[in-house]
Design a protein around this motif. Structure first.
Motif, PDB file in Angstrom:
ATOM      1  N   GLY A 434       0.802  -1.224   0.000  1.00 12.48           N
ATOM      2  CA  GLY A 434       0.000   0.000   0.000  1.00 12.48           C
ATOM      3  C   GLY A 434       0.832   1.271   0.000  1.00 12.48           C
ATOM      4  N   SER A 480      -5.748   3.535  -1.600  1.00 16.10           N
ATOM      5  CA  SER A 480      -4.730   2.672  -1.015  1.00 16.10           C
ATOM      6  C   SER A 480      -4.701   2.816   0.499  1.00 16.10           C
ATOM      7  CB  SER A 480      -3.355   3.004  -1.604  1.00 16.10           C
ATOM      8  OG  SER A 480      -2.383   2.078  -1.164  1.00 16.10           O
ATOM      9  N   THR A 486      -3.655  -1.762  -2.698  1.00 16.98           N
ATOM     10  CA  THR A 486      -3.858  -0.587  -3.554  1.00 16.98           C
ATOM     11  C   THR A 486      -4.822  -0.940  -4.686  1.00 16.98           C
ATOM     12  OG1 THR A 486      -1.612   0.183  -3.100  1.00 16.98           O
ATOM     13  CG2 THR A 486      -2.707   1.132  -5.016  1.00 16.98           C
TER      14      THR A 486
END
Length: 493
Positions: A434, A480, A486
């Protein structure tokens, strides 16, 4: 004469009535269908602007010189076919002495005289009234035509009864074939859900607080066409300042609104492209200046150093700077090519085929990461796009997902398409490490911007992807969460 004879007139009274009729320019005519004898009263001549005897009093003269030829059928129909219990009326044009053709109303009666059937009638000049009616009709027609051309209808709400009235143009905009009676609530139900309360509040405020309103809202017609409309309402007040009627217009502004939205979108895109161009110019200037400065410094050191070992070490630095400069030039060349390739012909490409090609090229990386990849392009299997761009978008997003996988779990990558109306979306999501969007969101798509301690990160992939997508009128957004994953949502068209 007794009281019971009060409905009868003496000969003297009848003569007096005839004089009154003549003085108020009512013309009386008489025609014996057997003898063909025609009689016109003095008022008949006066109504046409003539003196008695100035023109020939005959059936022929009336039809050939006085009556407008287009009106002959109407006059004859009323003259020879009088209805039982009524007086047939014909509106005709007669040629006057001073004022050309003017409108007259002819009322006909029939009776049987000793020498044969007699048709008689009363002629009244109605020119002023008829001209006014024609002008009103013309104005109404023009108003209706303007409303039709401009797609404007009018409506009215009675504040006391809340009854609603529509003009014909309103039903046209609603795409209703019949002019049905409709309540305010039923009319509001045609608006898209998010705008119904807006209209309800506007109408309530208009009636209760005499507040005019002017709104642009989305509206669904009876034939399920969703269009932009403008609804404007103005209160009509009584002597006490209270609203008795809410009156307004309703206009189909769909084409104008969509052109405005498209224009604004183009302006926003152009503004964004200008910003990216400025950023690109800054990057080129900064990076090339930096490389040039470092290279010049090392060359000077190389020339000034007498020792062989020092010169060897300095040369290795020069080589590194040269390679970095070459890579930078390659990146800049890629970005320049994005704009030059916009003019390339778009082709119908298959999402599955392009993705499989990219995945095949990255097979070693996928196996090394033990990544699980799922795809679903059934919602929109194909798109009219530049093939090289779609290939590049897939490659950059897939490479990023593999590169930034979470160290403690198997990478799971999902890629699928969505079609919303005429818009096509490509969604790419992973369960990687992320990105902290609060810290890095603004710089996410910047050139040479990296957010992880990864030696492979160069900060060029997402910059290129965004430029490719936006060059063709699309957009890209990211969601995200750190240590969760994400999701990239790419609006392609």
């Amino acid at each position: 004469m007794s009281f019971s004879d009060g409905h009868k007139f003496s000969g003297e009274s009848i003569a007096h009535i005839a004089r009154i009729i003549d003085h108020i320019h009512l013309g009386i005519w008489e025609y014996n269908t057997d003898t063909k004898q025609v009689k016109w009263s003095p008022g008949f001549y006066t109504a046409l602007g003539y003196a008695p005897g100035e023109i020939e009093c005959s059936y022929n003269y009336f039809f050939e010189h006085l009556l407008y030829y287009h009106d002959k059928d109407a006059f004859l129909k009323a003259t020879y076919h009088p209805r039982q219990g009524g007086s047939p009326v014909a509106h005709i044009r007669l040629l006057t002495k001073q004022n050309g053709y003017q409108w007259f109303e002819s009322t006909t009666q029939k009776h049987d005289a000793a020498d044969g059937p007699v048709i008689y009638g009363v002629l009244t000049n109605i020119n002023a009234l008829k001209v006014s009616e024609i002008k009103i009709a013309e104005n109404e027609f023009k108003s209706a035509e303007i409303g039709r051309i401009a797609k404007i209808g009018s409506w009215e709400i009675d504040a006391a009864t809340m009854s609603l009235k529509f003009s014909k143009e309103m039903f046209d905009i609603f795409e209703l074939d019949a002019q049905v009676k409709m309540s305010v609530e039923e009319a509001i139900s045609f608006f898209e859900p998010q705008y119904r309360q807006v209209l309800t509040n506007a109408i309530e405020n208009g009636i209760k607080y005499c507040k005019p309103y002017d709104v642009e809202v989305l509206f669904k017609t009876a034939k399920n066409n969703v269009i932009w409309v403008r609804s404007k309402g103005v209160p009509v007040l009584d002597n006490y300042g209270r609203c008795i009627t809410l009156r307004g217009i309703f206009q189909d502004i769909d084409s104008i609104k969509k052109k405005g939205i498209t224009l604004q979108s183009s302006i926003n895109l152009l503004d964004d492209q200008n910003k990216r161009l400025q950023n690109f110019a800054y990057i080129v200037s900064h990076n090339l200046r930096s490389h040039a400065g470092n290279l010049k410094f090392m060359v000077n050191l190389f020339e000034e150093s007498p020792l062989k070992d020092d010169r060897t070490e300095i040369f290795s630095h020069i080589k590194t700077i040269s390679e970095s400069l070459s890579a930078t030039m390659g990146h800049l060349d890629e970005i320049v090519k994005i704009q030059s390739e916009i003019s390339k012909e778009r082709k119908v490409v298959d999402f599955e085929t392009i993705f499989e090609n990219v995945a095949s090229a990255l097979r070693t990386n996928i196996v090394a990461a033990d990544a699980k990849i799922t795809t679903d392009f059934t919602d929109c299997p194909q798109i009219d796009y530049i093939p090289a761009y779609l290939d590049s978008i897939f490659q950059n997003l897939l490479t990023n997902a593999l590169k930034y996988k979470h160290p403690n779990r198997q990478p799971v990558i999902n890629c699928f398409t969505q079609k919303v109306g005429n818009e096509i979306y490509l969604v790419f999501e992973d369960n990687g490490i992320g990105i902290d969007l609060k810290r890095h969101g603004e710089d996410l798509f910047g050139m040479y911007k990296t957010f992880h301690q990864n030696s492979d990160s160069k900060g060029i992939g997402l910059f290129i992807t965004r430029n490719q997508v936006e060059a063709l009128g699309g957009s890209i957004q990211v969601d995200s969460t750190v240590n969760v994953g994400t999701k990239f949502t790419v609006k392609l068209v």
